[in-house]
Scaffold this motif. Structure first.
Motif, PDB file in Angstrom:
ATOM      1  N   LEU A 198       0.821  -1.211   0.000  1.00 30.52           N
ATOM      2  CA  LEU A 198       0.000   0.000   0.000  1.00 30.52           C
ATOM      3  C   LEU A 198       0.860   1.268   0.000  1.00 30.52           C
ATOM      4  O   LEU A 198       0.542   2.241  -0.694  1.00 30.52           O
ATOM      5  N   ALA A 199       1.935   1.278   0.771  1.00 30.63           N
ATOM      6  CA  ALA A 199       2.773   2.474   0.866  1.00 30.63           C
ATOM      7  C   ALA A 199       3.659   2.658  -0.363  1.00 30.63           C
ATOM      8  O   ALA A 199       3.675   3.732  -0.981  1.00 30.63           O
ATOM      9  N   ILE A 200       4.386   1.627  -0.732  1.00 27.31           N
ATOM     10  CA  ILE A 200       5.319   1.737  -1.858  1.00 27.31           C
ATOM     11  C   ILE A 200       4.573   1.750  -3.179  1.00 27.31           C
ATOM     12  O   ILE A 200       4.902   2.521  -4.090  1.00 27.31           O
ATOM     13  N   GLY A 201       3.543   0.900  -3.271  1.00 30.02           N
ATOM     14  CA  GLY A 201       2.763   0.837  -4.512  1.00 30.02           C
ATOM     15  C   GLY A 201       1.941   2.078  -4.779  1.00 30.02           C
ATOM     16  O   GLY A 201       1.488   2.304  -5.902  1.00 30.02           O
ATOM     17  N   SER A 202       1.750   2.929  -3.762  1.00 31.83           N
ATOM     18  CA  SER A 202       1.018   4.184  -3.955  1.00 31.83           C
ATOM     19  C   SER A 202       1.891   5.283  -4.545  1.00 31.83           C
ATOM     20  O   SER A 202       1.404   6.380  -4.803  1.00 31.83           O
ATOM     21  N   GLY A 203       3.169   4.984  -4.743  1.00 29.21           N
ATOM     22  CA  GLY A 203       4.053   5.949  -5.381  1.00 29.21           C
ATOM     23  C   GLY A 203       4.937   6.723  -4.438  1.00 29.21           C
ATOM     24  O   GLY A 203       5.697   7.593  -4.880  1.00 29.21           O
ATOM     25  N   LEU A 204       4.864   6.450  -3.123  1.00 29.69           N
ATOM     26  CA  LEU A 204       5.741   7.152  -2.191  1.00 29.69           C
ATOM     27  C   LEU A 204       7.198   6.814  -2.491  1.00 29.69           C
ATOM     28  O   LEU A 204       7.512   5.762  -3.035  1.00 29.69           O
TER      29      LEU A 204
END
Length: 519
Positions: A121-127
């Protein structure tokens, strides 16, 4: 401490100890490779989805409030998981290091699935977070679960956790040799033959599983015109100094981010992730190609290097927002963001030298590749890992000498400035050293005596050994010596000390500087 017996040599007899460990490492490597490959694949597809979403948002601004609500909900979900189990926060590498040092313990299953979901959720959201730190923790946690389910001893459990960490990094980057060395150099801090053979086997199997998903093409397959000639080598020293200075700044800022986030008194700490999740929206709408850990950025600037002013802008944006992303405590790493920043710094150095007429433009790509290793070597203080990692990720041996020169130069600069290994520093931020405790199940600490160590050349009786511990053996090559007070310690020895499991971390710290016994 009490010393019993005379120095005796353990007879060398054939056994299957290493074979057993290697087979166990292969099993955990296969499982970790599969799980981390799914994790990596989900992140890749998540970033592709983000590109589509932000393209639509740029054309339909009325959808921005809806997307803002979605991002806030994701931030709350990930933050709540981190509130339940703080061990999933951040990279995961300091947590694994804490486990292996005996300073941190946690249940494997709650961490495994929360790190998996939260990381996606965190990395895949583009952060601006990397997949490699979470991959290492996923691999280590899988190995921990395997060890507990099969009722392994504490020593075997620790060996499997180290090998699982190597398997996780190997699946994330397709770099089994560098992954093994990273665990030995940065995480375990011990070149035990049992550890490195098991970890290498685990990393190789994990890499094999990962290649089934992603193929044999190196993660950073960068095309370059020619190898760097000797006439360009003075630039490597200058580049190493530049990267060392920038790496020291990176360390200082990253370690301060928690203190700066604390000024947000109106926001509970478990909701700090709201900040990067909100700020990523304008970034995604304006420059969607910059989203993610940085793998695509490295390939893009190597293929089509932008103008100097644009490179500086990209560096500042990625530096600042990667700090904001990681400092919030969301599950995600700094490994790949460090490499991407290093590549940008290499391009900046190259562009400046080209404009000054001090370097041909044909070698710009070489400096982009080389700078990744130097920047990571300075920040992580793991030059061997940096050299091998870039070699495996790029897929060529032609840069070995330039990589080595830049890495050791950057390492020395950070060392002279007083910088510490970043993952060890992050571990000290999340866990305090345990005080000595008596009782509990026995465990063992293996402590190497390096060349130049204050231990070498002294007898066992010359030191005041830590309480609640016992030196039971000295491994010297293939031999094991049972020590007594007159036993002379030599460089290359490995001290085997027993203590209670709760005291492992405390004993390891005390062994680093034993006080001289007063007469």
């Amino acid at each position: 401490m009490q010393w019993q017996g005379q120095p005796t040599k353990k007879q060398r007899v054939p056994d299957r100890t290493r074979l057993t460990y290697i087979l166990q490492g292969c099993i955990t490597g296969a499982i970790a490779g599969f799980v981390v490959s799914i994790f990596r694949l989900a992140i890749v597809n998540g970033l592709k989805l983000m590109m589509i979403v932000y393209k639509q948002l740029s054309m339909h601004w009325e959808l921005i409030p809806v997307w803002l609500i979605i991002m806030l909900l994701v931030a709350v979900v990930v933050g709540y998981m981190g509130r339940q189990y703080p061990e999933i926060k951040g990279s995961g590498i300091p947590q694994v290091e804490g486990q292996l040092s005996g300073n941190l313990e946690y249940a494997w299953w709650p961490i495994l699935w929360r790190k998996f979901v939260g990381g996606i959720l965190a990395i895949g959201s583009g952060l601006f977070l990397g997949r490699e730190g979470p991959s290492i923790q996923l691999g280590a946690t899988i190995a921990q679960g395997y060890a507990e389910l099969t009722h392994k001893t504490e020593l075997k459990r620790r060996v499997l956790i180290a090998s699982g960490a190597a398997a996780g990094l190997s699946a994330a980057f397709n770099a089994p040799i560098a992954s093994t060395l990273f665990v030995l150099e940065e995480v375990y801090h011990n070149f035990s033959p049992l550890i490195w053979t098991t970890a290498l086997a685990s990393a190789i199997v994990s890499n094999f599983v990962s290649t089934i998903f992603f193929g044999l093409t190196p993660v950073l397959h960068i095309v370059y015109a020619s190898t760097l000639p000797l006439t360009m080598y003075p630039h490597l020293i200058l580049l190493g100094i530049f990267l060392g200075l920038m790496g020291f700044i990176y360390q200082r800022v990253l370690l301060k981010m928690g203190d700066w986030y604390a000024y947000l008194t109106k926001l509970p700490s478990w909701l700090f992730g709201v900040v990067p999740f909100v700020l990523i929206i304008p970034i995604g709408m304006l420059v969607p190609n910059l989203l993610g850990g940085g793998n695509n950025i490295i390939l893009a600037i190597a293929a089509h290097s932008p103008a100097l002013i644009i490179l500086i802008g990209i560096f500042l944006l990625r530096f600042i927002f990667s700090m904001i992303s990681y400092g919030s405590g969301l599950p995600g790493g700094i490994f790949l963001p460090i490499l991407s920043l290093g590549a940008i710094l290499g391009a900046i150095y190259g562009k400046v030298m080209i404009q000054l007429g001090m370097m041909p433009s044909a070698y710009l790509v070489n400096f982009i590749i080389i700078a990744m290793a130097g920047y990571f070597a300075g920040i992580g203080k793991a030059p061997f890992t940096a050299i091998l990692l870039i070699t495996e990720m790029v897929g060529t041996l032609h840069h070995l000498m330039p990589l080595a020169i830049v890495s050791i130069t950057a390492y020395l600069v950070v060392d002279l400035l007083g910088g510490a290994p970043i993952y060890e520093s992050l571990l000290h931020k999340i866990v305090k050293p345990k005080m000595p405790r008596v009782g509990g199940k026995l465990d063992r600490v293996e402590f190497p005596v390096f060349a130049g160590s204050y231990l070498a050349g002294h007898q066992v009786r010359d030191f005041k050994w830590p309480g609640n511990s016992l030196l039971i053996a000295i491994r010297r090559g293939e031999l094991e010596i049972i020590p007594h007070g007159d036993t002379l310690l030599q460089a290359g020895d490995t001290l085997i000390v027993t203590t209670s499991h709760q005291n492992r971390g405390n004993i390891a710290r005390q062994l680093r500087k034993l006080p001289i016994q007063s007469n």
